[in-house]
Motif scaffolding. Structure first.
Motif, short mmCIF file in Angstrom:
data_model
loop_
_atom_site.label_atom_id
_atom_site.label_comp_id
_atom_site.label_asym_id
_atom_site.label_seq_id
_atom_site.Cartn_x
_atom_site.Cartn_y
_atom_site.Cartn_z
N THR A 30 0.42 -7.21 24.15
CA THR A 30 -0.02 -8.04 23.02
C THR A 30 -1.31 -8.76 23.38
O THR A 30 -1.73 -8.80 24.54
CB THR A 30 1.06 -9.07 22.63
N ARG A 77 5.44 -9.37 14.55
CA ARG A 77 6.33 -9.30 15.71
C ARG A 77 7.55 -8.41 15.47
O ARG A 77 8.66 -8.73 15.84
CB ARG A 77 6.74 -10.69 16.17
N TYR A 110 11.68 -11.75 16.43
CA TYR A 110 11.79 -13.19 16.18
C TYR A 110 13.20 -13.59 15.73
O TYR A 110 13.47 -14.76 15.54
CB TYR A 110 10.80 -13.60 15.10
#
Length: 137
Positions: A39, A84, A102
């Motif tokens: 990321t 995400r 998440y």
């Protein structure tokens, strides 16, 4: 920027080449196919070896990896979108699946493929990776 990540399964490490420097992250159990995704903030996601279906995260600020997802079978390729959500190509299932990173109670969703190998528009045949273009297609 200008950084290369390499999963070295035999030596249980991830090598990070950046601006003439090499960083070695050791004691990493990688799957046979060593899919990695990094990321913007430097978190490294990888398929955990020897226990197919687990995806781990190694954060630059943490000394130990943490498990972030588990699928029924091993990921051969992965991608994480800006929301995400983790996408995983599951070769053995002829599918691409996803799960939100998440959520405390993540649900796995099928994104492509029927589970049956084939060449029809709606089928996949042993997908090995995932490619996403600049427009997130």
């Amino acid at each position: 920027e200008n950084t290369v990540y390499y999963g070295d399964r035999n030596n249980r490490q991830i090598l990070v080449w950046s601006q003439n420097n090499v960083t070695v992250l050791s004691n990493v159990s990688l799957s046979m196919y060593c899919p990695l995704f990094v990321t913007v903030n430097g978190d490294i996601y990888y398929a955990y070896g020897f226990q197919g279906g687990r995806v781990m995260r190694r954060s630059p600020s943490e000394s130990q990896p943490s498990q972030v997802a588990i699928f029924a079978n091993e990921c051969y390729g992965m991608f994480i979108d800006r929301d995400r959500t983790l996408y995983c190509s599951v070769n053995d299932e002829n599918r691409v699946v996803s799960t939100p990173l998440y959520s405390n109670d993540p649900v796995t969703s099928v994104r492509a493929g029927t589970g049956t190998s084939g060449s029809a528009v709606h089928q996949l045949s042993s997908p090995w990776g995932i490619f996403v273009d600049a427009d997130l297609n």
